[in-house]
Design an enzyme around this catalytic site. Structure first.
Site, PDB file in Angstrom:
ATOM      1  N   HIS A 160       0.832  -1.202   0.000  1.00 22.23           N
ATOM      2  CA  HIS A 160       0.000   0.000   0.000  1.00 22.23           C
ATOM      3  C   HIS A 160       0.866   1.252   0.000  1.00 22.23           C
ATOM      4  CE1 HIS A 160      -3.212  -2.590   2.167  1.00 22.23           C
ATOM      5  NE2 HIS A 160      -3.660  -2.324   0.960  1.00 22.23           N
ATOM      6  N   CYS A 247      -2.647   0.381   9.850  1.00 19.10           N
ATOM      7  CA  CYS A 247      -3.816  -0.382   9.395  1.00 19.10           C
ATOM      8  C   CYS A 247      -4.580  -1.070  10.524  1.00 19.10           C
ATOM      9  CB  CYS A 247      -3.406  -1.409   8.337  1.00 19.10           C
ATOM     10  SG  CYS A 247      -2.094  -2.519   8.824  1.00 19.10           S
TER      11      CYS A 247
END
Length: 252
Positions: A160, A247
């Site tokens: 990501h 996250c």
């Protein structure tokens, strides 16, 4: 970057069956829970009230709650995760978020919250294996009426965008060396992270403190001149599953 609340989800016993590109072995479940508890304790110590959601054994990656939603003061955007196996997670985050924000569900494209970095009124969104151009366009359609702009950032390495780029304050980014010269970051101060230390690019700013992974002393030295307290956490078990500090919570 002042947060008063956050949602977290307890890791499931099935967490070792999640998606990963790492080759570090399977996570140890008891140790995963200990590291998760230390993470929660760290957020609480910084004045963040937590809502802990139950584990979802059918979704081994569900404790990475940031991938399924993006929060602003005005709304909670429900993403459309790039991995089909994770799309069933979104329904389990909607009710908890609806208590706090208007929900904006994505309908098309692919987009993970881990690819979304908000700086002021600007969203930087990683164009990655998990987030495509159609997903970014759908995201922009939903957030533009609220006065937000969107800038796509191609990311060739890393799962990501926020695996390798994170905001340390309003005008400073911690950035993987390969992305330092990206034109999208023009005008911002970029602190480069060497390839060997890229995992520590996933450093989280919470209420005037930087939470950063253990074992990356060179990055800790880069952060020291900012004058912010460092809170160093062991995230070894999450790293085995491509997970990091940002996250594991939805902060607001």
């Amino acid at each position: 970057m002042q947060f008063s609340q956050a949602l977290v989800r307890r890791p499931a016993p099935s967490c070792a069956a999640g998606l990963t590109s790492a080759t570090l072995g399977a996570p140890d479940y008891p140790r995963t829970l200990l590291q998760f508890q230390a993470y929660c304790d760290a957020l609480r110590s910084l004045g963040v009230e937590l809502t802990e959601l139950p584990a979802l054994d059918a979704f081994p990656d569900a404790h990475y709650v940031e991938d399924v939603a993006v929060l602003t003061p005005e709304f909670a955007l429900i993403t459309r995760p790039g991995a089909p196996a994770r799309r069933g997670e979104t329904v389990h985050i909607e009710a908890p978020l609806a208590k706090h924000r208007e929900l904006l569900p994505m309908q098309i494209g692919r987009l993970d919250g881990g690819d979304v970095l908000l700086l002021g009124r600007r969203f930087f969104i990683g164009l990655t294996a998990r987030t495509d151009a159609q997903g970014i366009a759908e995201f922009e359609r939903l957030v533009k009426p609220f006065g937000y702009s969107v800038q796509a950032v191609p990311v060739s390495d890393g799962l990501h965008l926020k695996s390798v780029v994170n905001a340390l304050n309003e005008d400073t980014l911690l950035v993987a060396q390969a992305l330092v010269e990206r034109p999208e970051f023009e005008g911002l101060r970029c602190i480069p992270v060497a390839p060997a230390d890229e995992y520590a690019g996933n450093t989280l700013h919470v209420n005037g403190t930087l939470i950063t992974p253990a074992g990356f002393e060179r990055v800790h030295e880069l952060l020291a001149p900012l004058g912010l307290p460092l809170l160093v956490l062991d995230t070894s078990e999450f790293r085995k599953m491509d997970g990091g500090l940002t996250c594991l919570s939805l902060r607001f």
